[in-house]
Design a protein around this motif. Structure first.
Motif, PDB file in Angstrom:
ATOM      1  N   SER A  76      40.527  85.148  31.423  1.00 27.09           N
ATOM      2  CA  SER A  76      39.193  84.836  30.921  1.00 27.09           C
ATOM      3  C   SER A  76      38.473  83.862  31.847  1.00 27.09           C
ATOM      4  O   SER A  76      39.070  82.919  32.371  1.00 27.09           O
ATOM      5  N   ASP A  77      37.169  84.090  32.014  1.00 26.32           N
ATOM      6  CA  ASP A  77      36.409  83.198  32.899  1.00 26.32           C
ATOM      7  C   ASP A  77      35.901  81.983  32.132  1.00 26.32           C
ATOM      8  O   ASP A  77      35.727  82.013  30.906  1.00 26.32           O
ATOM      9  N   ASP A  78      35.667  80.912  32.869  1.00 21.82           N
ATOM     10  CA  ASP A  78      35.198  79.677  32.266  1.00 21.82           C
ATOM     11  C   ASP A  78      34.650  78.792  33.375  1.00 21.82           C
ATOM     12  O   ASP A  78      35.288  78.642  34.432  1.00 21.82           O
ATOM     13  N   GLU A  82      36.646  77.379  36.731  1.00 24.08           N
ATOM     14  CA  GLU A  82      36.178  77.660  38.088  1.00 24.08           C
ATOM     15  C   GLU A  82      36.073  76.372  38.906  1.00 24.08           C
ATOM     16  O   GLU A  82      36.480  76.328  40.066  1.00 24.08           O
ATOM     17  N   TYR A  99      41.181  83.673  41.878  1.00 23.14           N
ATOM     18  CA  TYR A  99      41.002  83.977  40.459  1.00 23.14           C
ATOM     19  C   TYR A  99      40.521  85.411  40.269  1.00 23.14           C
ATOM     20  O   TYR A  99      39.633  85.879  40.990  1.00 23.14           O
ATOM     21  N   ASN A 101      38.744  87.673  37.441  1.00 18.04           N
ATOM     22  CA  ASN A 101      38.044  87.672  36.162  1.00 18.04           C
ATOM     23  C   ASN A 101      38.224  89.025  35.490  1.00 18.04           C
ATOM     24  O   ASN A 101      37.432  89.947  35.687  1.00 18.04           O
ATOM     25  N   THR A 186      37.818  91.069  26.731  1.00 15.25           N
ATOM     26  CA  THR A 186      37.618  89.626  26.675  1.00 15.25           C
ATOM     27  C   THR A 186      37.855  89.066  25.274  1.00 15.25           C
ATOM     28  O   THR A 186      37.594  89.728  24.267  1.00 15.25           O
ATOM     29  N   ARG A 215      30.695  87.927  32.968  1.00 14.23           N
ATOM     30  CA  ARG A 215      30.898  86.474  32.921  1.00 14.23           C
ATOM     31  C   ARG A 215      30.052  85.864  31.814  1.00 14.23           C
ATOM     32  O   ARG A 215      29.012  86.397  31.444  1.00 14.23           O
TER      33      ARG A 215
END
Length: 306
Positions: A76-78, A82, A99, A101, A186, A215
């Motif tokens: 999961s992106d955050d 990052e 990373y 995503n 997600t 994102r």
């Protein structure tokens, strides 16, 4: 592409009669929803259920090589994650963190296939409100170490000033509201769909429900530029873009690490950053984060961790 299957279609897929499908829902956890008044089955979850129910799953033929300075994180992106990856690369110039995503489900799958050292995940368990453990048990052959990265606020990202006066998830059923969404893999999409079901909002009637971006920041940008009125996301993005935000709750965002890779040098260096004074300062520069438990090992069924 049809994303929802009927009872008849699932029965044909599994080569069973339709009555047995209802038994599989009740007894074997076959993923299903009744949001429209009749049983429907998300195709990707049915396929995942079949895969997770497979016995004697073959081991990866090409395991992740020994650690030689390349730290791979997937999931999961955050925005804070990052920034922490950038901090790692700055602090340890002889190492490199990269990373992927791919969403929380994708991160677990990458770990299952031995493609990453850590998976970032925030998958809420509907039964008890805990996070990640049930999904890790279903996807992975052995329980991973679960380390808290942060708690953060999830909700709805809205245009500045909230011109459409959106006050609850139920308002998203109004025909004039355009939505932007996150992909099926997600944790944010999982949470969003749960809230829609609780509010009685039929997803298939929403304008833009199928418009998926990859994102949290992309959700905010769609709203900022007027291409959507609302989308699921985190408060940090609303703060970065100076948009309005309707909170739906606090969630736990964890790092899952296989036991075999836990003591790899890069993994330990990254976890060490969570205890460095620079890390909470990075969180304070954003909004909607609580990093008081960052770096702490999380165990199932601990109410303090929710």
């Amino acid at each position: 592409m049809k994303n929802l299957l009927s009872t008849k279609e699932v029965a044909q897929l599994l080569d069973v009669n339709e009555k047995m499908v209802y038994g599989l829902i009740a007894e074997k956890g076959l993923p299903a929803t009744k949001v429209t008044g009749k049983w429907l089955f998300p195709k990707h979850l049915v396929e995942q259920w079949i895969e997770n129910s497979t016995q004697n799953f073959p081991s990866p033929t090409s395991p992740l090589p020994p650690y030689h300075g390349l730290l791979i994180v997937a999931g999961s992106d955050d925005p804070l994650l990052e920034r922490t990856l950038n901090l790692f690369n700055k602090t340890f110039p002889k190492h490199l963190a990269v990373y992927g995503n791919v969403g929380s489900f994708g991160g677990l799958k990458a770990m299952h296939n031995n493609l990453c050292h850590m998976a970032s995940s925030h998958l809420i368990q509907a039964e008890d409100g805990d996070y990640n453990f049930q999904f890790a048990e279903e996807e992975l052959s052995a329980p991973p170490a679960v380390i808290n990265f942060c708690f953060r606020e999830q909700g709805l990202i809205l245009a500045k000033g909230n011109p459409l006066n959106i006050r609850s998830v139920a308002d998203l059923g109004r025909k004039e509201i355009r939505v932007v969404n996150r992909p099926l893999a997600t944790g944010t999409r999982l949470l969003f769909d749960q809230h829609l079901e609780k509010a009685g909002v039929a997803a298939e009637t929403m304008v833009g429900y199928g418009n998926e971006v990859h994102r949290h920041l992309d959700v905010g940008l769609e709203v900022l530029f007027g291409r959507a009125d609302v989308g699921p996301g985190i408060r940090a993005v609303a703060g970065i873009l100076e948009l309005d935000f309707l909170p739906l709750g606090r969630e736990r965002f964890d790092l899952l690490i296989s036991r075999e890779r836990f003591f790899d040098k890069g993994v330990q260096q990254f976890l060490g950053l969570l205890h460095d004074a620079t890390f909470p300062r990075q969180a304070e520069a954003l909004t909607g984060y609580d990093v008081s438990q960052a770096g702490r090992t999380i165990y199932p069924s601990d109410p303090e961790n929710r």
